[in-house]
Design an enzyme around this catalytic site. Structure first.
Site, PDB file in Angstrom:
ATOM      1  N   SER A  12       0.804  -1.230   0.000  1.00 37.63           N
ATOM      2  CA  SER A  12       0.000   0.000   0.000  1.00 37.63           C
ATOM      3  C   SER A  12       0.830   1.271   0.000  1.00 37.63           C
ATOM      4  O   SER A  12       0.341   2.334  -0.371  1.00 37.63           O
ATOM      5  CB  SER A  12      -0.897   0.000   1.246  1.00 37.63           C
ATOM      6  OG  SER A  12      -0.112  -0.254   2.395  1.00 37.63           O
ATOM      7  N   ARG A  13       2.066   1.177   0.439  1.00 40.20           N
ATOM      8  CA  ARG A  13       2.898   2.388   0.595  1.00 40.20           C
ATOM      9  C   ARG A  13       4.339   2.062   0.263  1.00 40.20           C
ATOM     10  O   ARG A  13       4.726   0.897   0.155  1.00 40.20           O
ATOM     11  CB  ARG A  13       2.890   2.860   2.055  1.00 40.20           C
ATOM     12  CG  ARG A  13       1.590   3.380   2.533  1.00 40.20           C
ATOM     13  CD  ARG A  13       1.726   3.950   3.929  1.00 40.20           C
ATOM     14  NE  ARG A  13       1.741   2.942   4.989  1.00 40.20           N
ATOM     15  CZ  ARG A  13       2.669   2.857   5.943  1.00 40.20           C
ATOM     16  NH1 ARG A  13       3.666   3.717   5.975  1.00 40.20           N
ATOM     17  NH2 ARG A  13       2.607   1.920   6.878  1.00 40.20           N
ATOM     18  N   ASP A  62      -3.037  -9.054   8.515  1.00 40.43           N
ATOM     19  CA  ASP A  62      -1.796  -8.917   9.285  1.00 40.43           C
ATOM     20  C   ASP A  62      -0.951 -10.166   8.996  1.00 40.43           C
ATOM     21  O   ASP A  62      -1.397 -11.289   9.267  1.00 40.43           O
ATOM     22  CB  ASP A  62      -2.146  -8.825  10.778  1.00 40.43           C
ATOM     23  CG  ASP A  62      -0.937  -8.506  11.628  1.00 40.43           C
ATOM     24  OD1 ASP A  62       0.190  -8.904  11.252  1.00 40.43           O
ATOM     25  OD2 ASP A  62      -1.112  -7.869  12.674  1.00 40.43           O
ATOM     26  N   TYR A 154      15.319  -5.274  14.643  1.00 42.10           N
ATOM     27  CA  TYR A 154      15.147  -5.146  13.182  1.00 42.10           C
ATOM     28  C   TYR A 154      16.264  -5.870  12.428  1.00 42.10           C
ATOM     29  O   TYR A 154      15.998  -6.622  11.491  1.00 42.10           O
ATOM     30  CB  TYR A 154      15.129  -3.652  12.835  1.00 42.10           C
ATOM     31  CG  TYR A 154      14.875  -3.340  11.373  1.00 42.10           C
ATOM     32  CD1 TYR A 154      13.594  -3.412  10.825  1.00 42.10           C
ATOM     33  CD2 TYR A 154      15.923  -2.939  10.539  1.00 42.10           C
ATOM     34  CE1 TYR A 154      13.364  -3.101   9.487  1.00 42.10           C
ATOM     35  CE2 TYR A 154      15.692  -2.630   9.207  1.00 42.10           C
ATOM     36  CZ  TYR A 154      14.412  -2.712   8.687  1.00 42.10           C
ATOM     37  OH  TYR A 154      14.187  -2.397   7.364  1.00 42.10           O
ATOM     38  N   LYS A 158      16.039  -9.051   9.844  1.00 40.30           N
ATOM     39  CA  LYS A 158      16.487  -8.948   8.447  1.00 40.30           C
ATOM     40  C   LYS A 158      17.610  -9.958   8.152  1.00 40.30           C
ATOM     41  O   LYS A 158      17.721 -10.448   7.035  1.00 40.30           O
ATOM     42  CB  LYS A 158      16.933  -7.507   8.144  1.00 40.30           C
ATOM     43  CG  LYS A 158      15.776  -6.493   8.200  1.00 40.30           C
ATOM     44  CD  LYS A 158      14.705  -6.828   7.188  1.00 40.30           C
ATOM     45  CE  LYS A 158      13.551  -5.861   7.186  1.00 40.30           C
ATOM     46  NZ  LYS A 158      12.512  -6.204   6.204  1.00 40.30           N
TER      47      LYS A 158
HETATM   48  P1  NAP Z   1       6.663   1.660   4.875  1.00 36.18           P
HETATM   49  O1  NAP Z   1       6.617   2.809   3.948  1.00 36.18           O
HETATM   50  O2  NAP Z   1       6.587   1.888   6.350  1.00 36.18           O
HETATM   51  O3  NAP Z   1       5.507   0.598   4.441  1.00 36.18           O
HETATM   52  C1  NAP Z   1       5.348  -0.583   5.165  1.00 36.18           C
HETATM   53  C2  NAP Z   1       4.325  -1.454   4.482  1.00 36.18           C
HETATM   54  O4  NAP Z   1       4.207  -2.673   5.231  1.00 36.18           O
HETATM   55  C3  NAP Z   1       2.946  -0.834   4.424  1.00 36.18           C
HETATM   56  O5  NAP Z   1       2.325  -1.215   3.217  1.00 36.18           O
HETATM   57  C4  NAP Z   1       2.230  -1.477   5.610  1.00 36.18           C
HETATM   58  O6  NAP Z   1       0.814  -1.573   5.446  1.00 36.18           O
HETATM   59  C5  NAP Z   1       2.830  -2.876   5.580  1.00 36.18           C
HETATM   60  N1  NAP Z   1       2.739  -3.563   6.864  1.00 36.18           N
HETATM   61  C6  NAP Z   1       3.276  -3.199   8.059  1.00 36.18           C
HETATM   62  N2  NAP Z   1       2.973  -4.101   8.997  1.00 36.18           N
HETATM   63  C7  NAP Z   1       2.238  -5.078   8.391  1.00 36.18           C
HETATM   64  C8  NAP Z   1       1.618  -6.275   8.827  1.00 36.18           C
HETATM   65  N3  NAP Z   1       1.695  -6.669  10.099  1.00 36.18           N
HETATM   66  N4  NAP Z   1       0.933  -7.018   7.935  1.00 36.18           N
HETATM   67  C9  NAP Z   1       0.833  -6.626   6.642  1.00 36.18           C
HETATM   68  N5  NAP Z   1       1.390  -5.501   6.164  1.00 36.18           N
HETATM   69  C10 NAP Z   1       2.083  -4.728   7.030  1.00 36.18           C
HETATM   70  O7  NAP Z   1       7.994   0.788   4.684  1.00 36.18           O
HETATM   71  P2  NAP Z   1       9.074   0.786   3.492  1.00 36.18           P
HETATM   72  O8  NAP Z   1      10.130   1.764   3.845  1.00 36.18           O
HETATM   73  O9  NAP Z   1       8.406   0.847   2.175  1.00 36.18           O
HETATM   74  O10 NAP Z   1       9.686  -0.664   3.724  1.00 36.18           O
HETATM   75  C11 NAP Z   1       9.258  -1.798   3.001  1.00 36.18           C
HETATM   76  C12 NAP Z   1      10.200  -2.955   3.322  1.00 36.18           C
HETATM   77  O11 NAP Z   1      11.532  -2.594   2.972  1.00 36.18           O
HETATM   78  C13 NAP Z   1      10.234  -3.327   4.802  1.00 36.18           C
HETATM   79  O12 NAP Z   1      10.375  -4.720   4.938  1.00 36.18           O
HETATM   80  C14 NAP Z   1      11.469  -2.624   5.305  1.00 36.18           C
HETATM   81  O13 NAP Z   1      11.992  -3.242   6.447  1.00 36.18           O
HETATM   82  C15 NAP Z   1      12.370  -2.763   4.097  1.00 36.18           C
HETATM   83  N6  NAP Z   1      13.472  -1.788   4.055  1.00 36.18           N
HETATM   84  C16 NAP Z   1      13.202  -0.444   4.006  1.00 36.18           C
HETATM   85  C17 NAP Z   1      14.259   0.454   3.978  1.00 36.18           C
HETATM   86  C18 NAP Z   1      14.055   1.951   3.912  1.00 36.18           C
HETATM   87  O14 NAP Z   1      15.046   2.683   4.022  1.00 36.18           O
HETATM   88  N7  NAP Z   1      12.852   2.449   3.730  1.00 36.18           N
HETATM   89  C19 NAP Z   1      15.583  -0.030   4.012  1.00 36.18           C
HETATM   90  C20 NAP Z   1      15.803  -1.403   4.051  1.00 36.18           C
HETATM   91  C21 NAP Z   1      14.734  -2.271   4.079  1.00 36.18           C
HETATM   92  P3  NAP Z   1      -0.160  -0.349   5.871  1.00 36.18           P
HETATM   93  O15 NAP Z   1      -0.002   0.730   4.817  1.00 36.18           O
HETATM   94  O16 NAP Z   1      -1.508  -0.966   5.857  1.00 36.18           O
HETATM   95  O17 NAP Z   1       0.287   0.120   7.218  1.00 36.18           O
END
Ligand code: NAP
Length: 246
Positions: A12-13, A62, A154, A158
């Site tokens: 979604s995001r 979830d 975290y 990972k």
């Molecule tokens: P984000 O913008 O916070 O989005 C998180 C997404 O996960 C949202 O769609 C959220 O749904 C969903 N979510 C959270 N908890 C959930 C649950 N219990 N069940 C189902 N869906 C759930 O995060 P992002 O930055 O795009 O990160 C995406 C992935 O990349 C994550 O695994 C994160 O650890 C990884 N990552 C991110 C970064 C970074 O710098 N951003 C770096 C390394 C790795 P809702 O919209 O409904 O809340």
């Protein structure tokens, strides 16, 4: 020809949404998982259908709940008859130094980030086995490789994803199912927006390309690993981090 189908958790995001857009552009039907009530599925559906001539199934689940994940996969199969790509992207942070980290903050991060990957993958894999093909990409992080102060929960989740993916890749390779990880560095999303400006500046200074990555840049790599272009890469961790970890 029958359209391919991609299931994206947390679609979604942020990174997950960019991944959905990339698959939409390439004509994949989509199963988009999310969890909060804030998601405007009508708006998102319209946005994705403007990108590609595709169908989208939204499932609010979830990923920590195994039965709900099983149900999500069943709904996907009932609607589309197959799942070609699984992107395990849903993830959260609950940062703090170990000295102050609460047990519930450790447990929740492991539950969503690692157990969630197990739950969804376990329910999808029987269908991929039957199809005798599939691509799985799990979203790890550079901190799963390097560690990071304030992120014991975290980074453990990972790092766990990397071990999970390598074991899975060995189990399913003979069925033509390829499983890989991407390890993003700092990517501009809601997750990193919470960081203070001075922290962001400090981070940028340590990245060889001198900026955070975009969700689209991560989506491009995920798409390559899970498309028909990838027929021989499995069990790998691809860093997408502007050169932070070499
Ligand atoms: P984000 O913008 O916070 O989005 C998180 C997404 O996960 C949202 O769609 C959220 O749904 C969903 N979510 C959270 N908890 C959930 C649950 N219990 N069940 C189902 N869906 C759930 O995060 P992002 O930055 O795009 O990160 C995406 C992935 O990349 C994550 O695994 C994160 O650890 C990884 N990552 C991110 C970064 C970074 O710098 N951003 C770096 C390394 C790795 P809702 O919209 O409904 O809340």
């Amino acid at each position: 020809m029958e359209k391919k189908v991609a299931l994206i958790t947390g679609g979604s995001r942020g990174i997950g949404k960019s991944v959905a857009e990339k698959f939409a552009k390439n004509g994949y039907n989509l199963v988009i998982n999310y969890v909060s009530d804030n998601t405007d599925t009508n708006k998102l559906s319209e946005e994705l259908k403007n990108i590609g001539d595709i169908e989208v199934l939204f499932v609010k689940t979830d990923v920590t709940n195994y039965e709900d994940c099983e149900n999500m996969t069943k709904q996907a199969i009932e609607k589309f008859g197959r799942i070609d790509v699984l992107v395990n992207n849903a993830g959260i942070t609950k940062d703090g130094l170990l000295m102050r980290m609460k047990q519930e903050d450790f447990d929740r991060v492991i539950d969503v980030n690692l157990k969630g990957v197990f739950n969804v993958t376990k329910t999808v894999i029987p269908y991929m086995m039957k199809q005798k093909e599939g691509h799985i990409v799990n979203i790890s992080s550079v901190v799963g490789v390097t560690g990071n102060a304030g992120q014991c929960n975290y980074s453990a989740s990972k790092a766990g994803i990397i071990g999970f993916t390598k074991s899975l890749a060995r189990e399913v390779a003979s069925r033509n199912i390829l499983a890989n990880c991407v390890a993003p560095g700092f990517i501009k999303t809601d997750m990193t927006d919470v960081l203070k400006d001075e922290v962001k500046e400090n981070i940028n200074a340590q990245i060889p390309v001198k900026r955070m990555g975009t969700a689209q840049e991560v989506a491009n790599a995920i798409f390559f690993l899970s498309s028909e272009e990838n027929t021989y890469i499995t069990g790998q961790v691809l860093n997408i981090d502007g050169g932070m970890v070499m």
